[in-house]
Design an enzyme around this catalytic site. Sequence first.
Site, PDB file in Angstrom:
ATOM      1  N   GLU A  58       0.856  -1.190   0.000  1.00  0.00           N
ATOM      2  CA  GLU A  58       0.000   0.000   0.000  1.00  0.00           C
ATOM      3  C   GLU A  58       0.899   1.250   0.000  1.00  0.00           C
ATOM      4  O   GLU A  58       1.852   1.319   0.774  1.00  0.00           O
ATOM      5  CB  GLU A  58      -0.862  -0.029   1.259  1.00  0.00           C
ATOM      6  N   ARG A 111      -4.280  -4.046  -0.265  1.00  0.00           N
ATOM      7  CA  ARG A 111      -5.477  -3.234  -0.451  1.00  0.00           C
ATOM      8  C   ARG A 111      -5.717  -2.968  -1.932  1.00  0.00           C
ATOM      9  O   ARG A 111      -4.993  -3.501  -2.796  1.00  0.00           O
ATOM     10  CB  ARG A 111      -5.394  -1.937   0.370  1.00  0.00           C
TER      11      ARG A 111
HETATM   12  N1  LIG Z   1      -0.585 -12.075  13.373  1.00  0.00           N
HETATM   13  C1  LIG Z   1      -0.100 -11.068  14.112  1.00  0.00           C
HETATM   14  N2  LIG Z   1      -0.075 -11.166  15.447  1.00  0.00           N
HETATM   15  C2  LIG Z   1       0.398 -10.144  16.207  1.00  0.00           C
HETATM   16  N3  LIG Z   1       0.875  -8.976  15.697  1.00  0.00           N
HETATM   17  C3  LIG Z   1       0.866  -8.840  14.352  1.00  0.00           C
HETATM   18  C4  LIG Z   1       0.384  -9.855  13.492  1.00  0.00           C
HETATM   19  N4  LIG Z   1       0.509  -9.414  12.202  1.00  0.00           N
HETATM   20  C5  LIG Z   1       1.051  -8.185  12.278  1.00  0.00           C
HETATM   21  N5  LIG Z   1       1.279  -7.837  13.551  1.00  0.00           N
HETATM   22  C6  LIG Z   1       1.829  -6.571  14.061  1.00  0.00           C
HETATM   23  O1  LIG Z   1       0.756  -5.642  14.029  1.00  0.00           O
HETATM   24  C7  LIG Z   1       1.187  -4.367  13.513  1.00  0.00           C
HETATM   25  C8  LIG Z   1       0.457  -4.086  12.209  1.00  0.00           C
HETATM   26  O2  LIG Z   1       0.896  -5.043  11.244  1.00  0.00           O
HETATM   27  P1  LIG Z   1       0.923  -4.621   9.689  1.00  0.00           P
HETATM   28  O3  LIG Z   1       1.639  -3.313   9.531  1.00  0.00           O
HETATM   29  O4  LIG Z   1       1.385  -5.805   8.915  1.00  0.00           O
HETATM   30  O5  LIG Z   1      -0.650  -4.365   9.478  1.00  0.00           O
HETATM   31  P2  LIG Z   1      -1.336  -3.697   8.217  1.00  0.00           P
HETATM   32  O6  LIG Z   1      -2.602  -4.397   8.021  1.00  0.00           O
HETATM   33  O7  LIG Z   1      -0.375  -3.608   7.084  1.00  0.00           O
HETATM   34  O8  LIG Z   1      -1.590  -2.236   8.797  1.00  0.00           O
HETATM   35  P3  LIG Z   1      -2.078  -0.942   7.946  1.00  0.00           P
HETATM   36  O9  LIG Z   1      -3.382  -1.259   7.324  1.00  0.00           O
HETATM   37  O10 LIG Z   1      -2.180   0.119   8.994  1.00  0.00           O
HETATM   38  O11 LIG Z   1      -0.971  -0.655   6.980  1.00  0.00           O
HETATM   39  C9  LIG Z   1       2.695  -4.487  13.331  1.00  0.00           C
HETATM   40  O12 LIG Z   1       3.339  -4.001  14.491  1.00  0.00           O
HETATM   41  C10 LIG Z   1       2.917  -5.992  13.178  1.00  0.00           C
HETATM   42  O13 LIG Z   1       4.210  -6.384  13.650  1.00  0.00           O
HETATM   43  N1  LIG Z   2      -9.710   7.447   4.724  1.00  0.00           N
HETATM   44  C1  LIG Z   2      -9.021   6.485   4.131  1.00  0.00           C
HETATM   45  N2  LIG Z   2      -9.382   6.088   2.900  1.00  0.00           N
HETATM   46  C2  LIG Z   2      -8.729   5.112   2.267  1.00  0.00           C
HETATM   47  O1  LIG Z   2      -9.057   4.785   1.136  1.00  0.00           O
HETATM   48  C3  LIG Z   2      -7.605   4.520   2.975  1.00  0.00           C
HETATM   49  N3  LIG Z   2      -6.738   3.534   2.668  1.00  0.00           N
HETATM   50  C4  LIG Z   2      -5.896   3.418   3.721  1.00  0.00           C
HETATM   51  N4  LIG Z   2      -6.211   4.311   4.655  1.00  0.00           N
HETATM   52  C5  LIG Z   2      -5.505   4.569   5.922  1.00  0.00           C
HETATM   53  C6  LIG Z   2      -5.711   3.513   6.937  1.00  0.00           C
HETATM   54  C7  LIG Z   2      -4.393   3.508   7.676  1.00  0.00           C
HETATM   55  O2  LIG Z   2      -4.385   4.515   8.673  1.00  0.00           O
HETATM   56  C8  LIG Z   2      -3.368   3.899   6.623  1.00  0.00           C
HETATM   57  C9  LIG Z   2      -2.618   2.718   6.039  1.00  0.00           C
HETATM   58  O3  LIG Z   2      -3.539   1.757   5.586  1.00  0.00           O
HETATM   59  O4  LIG Z   2      -4.117   4.563   5.591  1.00  0.00           O
HETATM   60  C10 LIG Z   2      -7.279   4.994   4.232  1.00  0.00           C
HETATM   61  N5  LIG Z   2      -7.978   5.970   4.843  1.00  0.00           N
END
Ligand SMILES: Nc1ncnc2c1ncn2[C@@H]1O[C@H](COP(=O)(O)OP(=O)(O)OP(=O)(O)O)[C@@H](O)[C@H]1O
Ligand SMILES: Nc1nc(=O)c2ncn([C@H]3C[C@H](O)[C@@H](CO)O3)c2[nH]1
Length: 258
Positions: A58, A111
């Site tokens: 993303e 995403r």
């Molecule tokens: N299965 C899991 N169990 C516990 N902690 C996790 C797990 N997967 C990810 N994490 C931790 O949770 C936090 C968020 O993980 P990650 O950044 O991969 O999520 P994301 O879905 O990409 O978040 P965002 O949508 O905000 O980008 C990180 O600190 C990561 O180390």
């Molecule tokens: N408002 C809004 N619209 C989007 O389409 C969107 N896609 C991601 N996000 C926000 C979520 C996490 O904080 C951060 C990383 O995912 O960005 C969004 N926020």
Amino acid sequence: MMLRVFYRTIKTMALTRSPKYAENNQPFTVLIEGNIGSGKTTFLNHFNKFDDICLLSEPVERWQDVGGCNLLDLMYKESNRWAMPFQTYVTLTMLEMHTKPTDKSVKIMERSLFSSRYCFVENMYANGTLHKGMYQILQDWYRFIEKSIHIQADLIVYLRTSPEVVFERMKTRARSEESCVPLKYLEELHVSHEDWLVHRKRGNPNTPVLILNADLDLENIGSEYKRSEDSIFKASIREPIMREPIYVSPSKRERLSS
Ligand SMILES: Nc1ncnc2c1ncn2[C@@H]1O[C@H](COP(=O)(O)OP(=O)(O)OP(=O)(O)O)[C@@H](O)[C@H]1O
Ligand SMILES: Nc1nc(=O)c2ncn([C@H]3C[C@H](O)[C@@H](CO)O3)c2[nH]1
């Protein structure tokens, strides 16, 4: 006679329909979806070991620096004013990812335009962040995009989580822009993901969705990752090709292990 006319009409329509931008140049595409902090980035990194996969994270860093402006921070801090410009920029950056050419056999994206449209925008309209006029402008853009740009989506992997679990993870990860995000917002996003991917109230109901239990912690989620690997390679009809291991000379290995 009627059948011949019908087929001639269909053929004419097919021949005259102008191709969409990026049509026929995309591989089998998997979209990794889930709430904030559900583990999408962590999941994506798991696929780094495979060679024939184009991994697209993303583009959060782009949203954090648009000519020096942190749109993500502005969206959270002054949402009534910045939600709309932020969404237009998310749309642009997501379309660039959807249409990015690759010679790999599989594309895995973190995403998509769909979660932006069906989860975030719907939720911001429902909670009053997006004015009706802004919402309608975005809907017209989405409808135009649907007609003119091809978005490949062969499988959605839904990292399904509980809002309480991702709220703790989000706080632990401590992304500065999210410092004021309340649990309520994650609960709202959870409902919008469930409406889209479980209850299929929005979007294309024919796109297969693989639901993983992403509440499992890192020590126990391996089986869910493996299940998704099997589904992705089986559905894309390809054998996983592992990246060539980087061989370390014995002496260097000893130094590394010491
Ligand atoms: N299965 C899991 N169990 C516990 N902690 C996790 C797990 N997967 C990810 N994490 C931790 O949770 C936090 C968020 O993980 P990650 O950044 O991969 O999520 P994301 O879905 O990409 O978040 P965002 O949508 O905000 O980008 C990180 O600190 C990561 O180390
Ligand atoms: N408002 C809004 N619209 C989007 O389409 C969107 N896609 C991601 N996000 C926000 C979520 C996490 O904080 C951060 C990383 O995912 O960005 C969004 N926020």
